[in-house]
Design a protein around this motif. Structure first.
Motif, PDB file in Angstrom:
ATOM      1  N   ASP A 169       0.844  -1.340  -0.004  1.00  0.00           N
ATOM      2  CA  ASP A 169      -0.037   0.034   0.003  1.00  0.00           C
ATOM      3  C   ASP A 169       1.055   1.356   0.171  1.00  0.00           C
ATOM      4  N   THR A 170       1.843   1.129   0.690  1.00  0.00           N
ATOM      5  CA  THR A 170       2.929   2.415   0.976  1.00  0.00           C
ATOM      6  C   THR A 170       3.584   2.522  -0.642  1.00  0.00           C
ATOM      7  N   LYS A 171       3.900   1.521  -1.157  1.00  0.00           N
ATOM      8  CA  LYS A 171       4.407   1.700  -2.603  1.00  0.00           C
ATOM      9  C   LYS A 171       3.668   2.549  -3.433  1.00  0.00           C
ATOM     10  N   ARG A 172       2.489   1.899  -3.549  1.00  0.00           N
ATOM     11  CA  ARG A 172       1.352   2.241  -4.450  1.00  0.00           C
ATOM     12  C   ARG A 172       1.078   3.890  -4.254  1.00  0.00           C
ATOM     13  N   ALA A 173       1.246   4.110  -2.882  1.00  0.00           N
ATOM     14  CA  ALA A 173       0.723   5.824  -2.677  1.00  0.00           C
ATOM     15  C   ALA A 173       1.968   6.431  -3.026  1.00  0.00           C
ATOM     16  N   ALA A 174       3.303   5.954  -2.732  1.00  0.00           N
ATOM     17  CA  ALA A 174       4.352   6.575  -3.143  1.00  0.00           C
ATOM     18  C   ALA A 174       4.400   6.982  -4.556  1.00  0.00           C
ATOM     19  N   ALA A 175       4.267   5.961  -5.386  1.00  0.00           N
ATOM     20  CA  ALA A 175       4.086   6.177  -6.873  1.00  0.00           C
ATOM     21  C   ALA A 175       3.172   6.890  -7.238  1.00  0.00           C
ATOM     22  N   ALA A 176       2.079   6.874  -6.787  1.00  0.00           N
ATOM     23  CA  ALA A 176       0.714   7.997  -7.185  1.00  0.00           C
ATOM     24  C   ALA A 176       1.130   9.362  -6.749  1.00  0.00           C
ATOM     25  N   ALA A 177       2.026   9.732  -5.847  1.00  0.00           N
ATOM     26  CA  ALA A 177       2.298  10.966  -5.485  1.00  0.00           C
ATOM     27  C   ALA A 177       3.392  11.483  -6.164  1.00  0.00           C
ATOM     28  N   GLN A 178       4.031  10.817  -7.255  1.00  0.00           N
ATOM     29  CA  GLN A 178       5.015  11.513  -7.785  1.00  0.00           C
ATOM     30  C   GLN A 178       4.809  12.522  -8.872  1.00  0.00           C
ATOM     31  N   ARG A 179       5.766  13.360  -9.038  1.00  0.00           N
ATOM     32  CA  ARG A 179       5.502  14.596  -9.781  1.00  0.00           C
ATOM     33  C   ARG A 179       6.725  14.635 -11.138  1.00  0.00           C
ATOM     34  N   ASP A 180       6.286  15.223 -11.904  1.00  0.00           N
ATOM     35  CA  ASP A 180       7.199  15.151 -13.121  1.00  0.00           C
ATOM     36  C   ASP A 180       8.588  15.138 -13.081  1.00  0.00           C
ATOM     37  N   ASP A 181       9.241  15.926 -12.036  1.00  0.00           N
ATOM     38  CA  ASP A 181      10.485  16.140 -11.999  1.00  0.00           C
ATOM     39  C   ASP A 181      11.032  15.150 -10.739  1.00  0.00           C
TER      40      ASP A 181
END
Length: 210
Positions: A169-181
């Protein structure tokens, strides 16, 4: 053999230089669901490394999320290779590079860590040519605590369904929060608090902490 304290402590010491042999390119974090082919790919890569390095390879271990059944992961196989002296690059670097694994990171101040990248992926400035699956090969020495940490974390996640779900769940949330930079280190930073909590339970379960 590293001490228990070295294994169970984490340091935030800054880098003592530029670790990049090949500078990274910006890339989107690609997180995919667990693929049952990953263990087979890891065994094949391990066999190849054993053939290339011979007795230079003291240990070869499949680590990281692709080594834990059921975990989503970046589709990159992580392999830890232990050699007697990572600073003795003449003993192994050319063998790996001639086989298509590109020396990408050199960190003599961090347990003499070297990182080689194999396979093909969008964030390679110099594309490796070995033709296999995307691979990170981490080279450490026998006194480094990092390979032991990786095995403790891997083994605990294999055994603990609750922490496996928490980490997924943490990995999915961290990936979903990524920005372009974002870089991979930004993705990793968003997971760090949970990772440290899981490590504490893993260290206790494996006897490193009471």
């Amino acid at each position: 053999m590293p001490s228990t304290r070295q294994i169970t402590e984490f340091s935030d010491e800054p880098a003592a230089g530029n670790p990049w042999v090949v500078e990274p390119m910006p890339a989107t974090i690609e997180l995919v669901e667990y693929d049952p082919v990953w263990p087979t790919q890891a065994r094949q890569i391990g066999d190849r490394l054993s053939e290339l390095l011979g007795l230079r390879a003291i240990r070869i271990d499949h680590v990281g999320s692709t080594a834990v059944e059921g975990l989503p992961a970046k589709p990159v196989i992580d392999i830890d290779v232990t050699v007697a002296d990572p600073a003795d690059e003449a003993g192994y670097v050319s063998r790996l590079q001639e086989a298509g694994f590109v020396l990408t990171v050199r960190e003599p101040w961090w347990h003499e860590h070297r990182l080689f990248r194999g396979g093909r992926r969008s964030d390679d400035r110099v594309a490796p040519t070995d033709g296999g699956p995307a691979t990170n090969i981490h080279v450490f020495g026998p006194d480094s605590p990092e390979p032991i940490k990786h095995l403790v974390f891997r083994n605990w996640l294999r055994s603990s369904a609750s922490d496996r779900k928490l980490y997924a769940d943490t990995k999915r949330a961290a990936a979903a929060a990524q920005r372009d930079d974002d870089a991979v280190m930004d993705y990793n930073a968003r997971k760090q608090t949970v990772i440290l909590d899981i490590y504490e339970r893993a260290f206790r379960a494996s006897g490193f902490l009471s």
